[in-house]
Scaffold this active site. Sequence first.
Site, short mmCIF file in Angstrom:
data_model
loop_
_atom_site.label_atom_id
_atom_site.label_comp_id
_atom_site.label_asym_id
_atom_site.label_seq_id
_atom_site.Cartn_x
_atom_site.Cartn_y
_atom_site.Cartn_z
N GLY A 1 0.82 -1.21 0.00
CA GLY A 1 0.00 0.00 0.00
C GLY A 1 0.85 1.25 0.00
O GLY A 1 0.50 2.26 0.62
N ALA A 2 1.98 1.21 -0.71
CA ALA A 2 2.96 2.30 -0.66
C ALA A 2 2.85 3.27 -1.82
O ALA A 2 3.70 4.15 -1.95
CB ALA A 2 4.38 1.72 -0.60
N SER B 1 0.58 5.52 -2.28
CA SER B 1 -0.04 6.79 -1.90
C SER B 1 -0.20 6.82 -0.40
O SER B 1 0.09 5.84 0.31
CB SER B 1 -1.42 6.95 -2.58
OG SER B 1 -2.31 5.93 -2.15
N GLY B 2 -0.65 7.96 0.12
CA GLY B 2 -1.03 8.07 1.52
C GLY B 2 0.08 7.76 2.52
O GLY B 2 1.25 8.11 2.32
N GLY C 1 1.50 4.93 3.31
CA GLY C 1 2.56 4.06 2.79
C GLY C 1 3.60 4.83 2.01
O GLY C 1 4.81 4.60 2.16
N SER D 1 -6.53 0.18 13.09
CA SER D 1 -7.34 1.39 13.21
C SER D 1 -8.07 1.38 14.54
O SER D 1 -8.37 0.31 15.08
CB SER D 1 -8.35 1.47 12.07
OG SER D 1 -9.32 2.49 12.30
N TYR E 1 -15.03 -3.17 7.95
CA TYR E 1 -13.75 -2.47 8.12
C TYR E 1 -13.25 -2.63 9.56
O TYR E 1 -12.07 -2.96 9.79
CB TYR E 1 -13.93 -0.98 7.80
CG TYR E 1 -12.67 -0.17 7.92
CD1 TYR E 1 -11.68 -0.24 6.94
CD2 TYR E 1 -12.45 0.67 9.01
CE1 TYR E 1 -10.51 0.49 7.04
CE2 TYR E 1 -11.29 1.40 9.13
CZ TYR E 1 -10.32 1.32 8.14
OH TYR E 1 -9.16 2.03 8.26
#
Length: 277
Positions: free
Chosen positions: A14-15, A17-18, A20, A135, A162
């Site tokens: 998950g790198a 964007s955001g 990551g 989370s 989630y």
Amino acid sequence: MTRDLAGTIMVITGASSGVGQAAAVALASRGAEVAVVGRNPERTRAVAAQVGGTAFLADFTRLDEVRALADALLARYDRIDVLANNAGGFFSRRSTTVDGFDTAQQSNYLASFLLTRLLLDRLQASDARVITTSSNATLWAKLDLNDLQFANERWLGGWRAYANTKLENILFAKELGRRTGLQSYSYHPGEVRSGFSAGLPLMRFGEAVAGRFFFSTPEQGAEGLIFLAGSEHVDAANGTYFSRLTPNGRANKMADDPRVPRDLWERTERLLGLSSS
């Protein structure tokens, strides 16, 4: 205390964007070689070029791509010092992957579990550290180990799934540390302004109204990941869940029952057709 990252190999999923991407940039600036794992080819390659790392493409809604990713990482790296299981997303509509699993379950939990298991020998040989993104949404989880595909769950716009998958990430981190002896931690990055909210009108509205007061930047959200990956020692018990930089963050009470991580691990192995560890 920070450690010298020169020569270290860090795999971040998950790198593209955001959080990551922010973690990849920060850790590469300290000398780490970063394997940038993402689904979007253009963004993943752009981040890899930005940090001087290598791009690896994988869509976690396809387990064949996760297996191919593991093969590619093992072929490319003789050691892996950090595996950051950061990939995931929010799915407002219920759907099923080509592998027959709930999409939220597979993308947020099963794929990371499978990737870690496939890399496990290399991780253990490298005395690696494994960091899994969770989370504080776990506080609203109602996880039924007999219904890991959420067939009997109220969907609630995707929020329950989630929350459940993020609780599974905490349980996974605890059990990984217990079973393997690897340094394994999970963390909550905070409420981050990122592409996560793109399909969620309520979240977009919240960001627009109170974004700079309540929501963190990706760089701020990445601080926990950077700390756990880049510290010489983590002054917390193996398996600890962090809320940003604070150990023992408030989480769902199921995370305190030692039987639950063991049961989840064994059921996950059966779901994925893996031999018992």
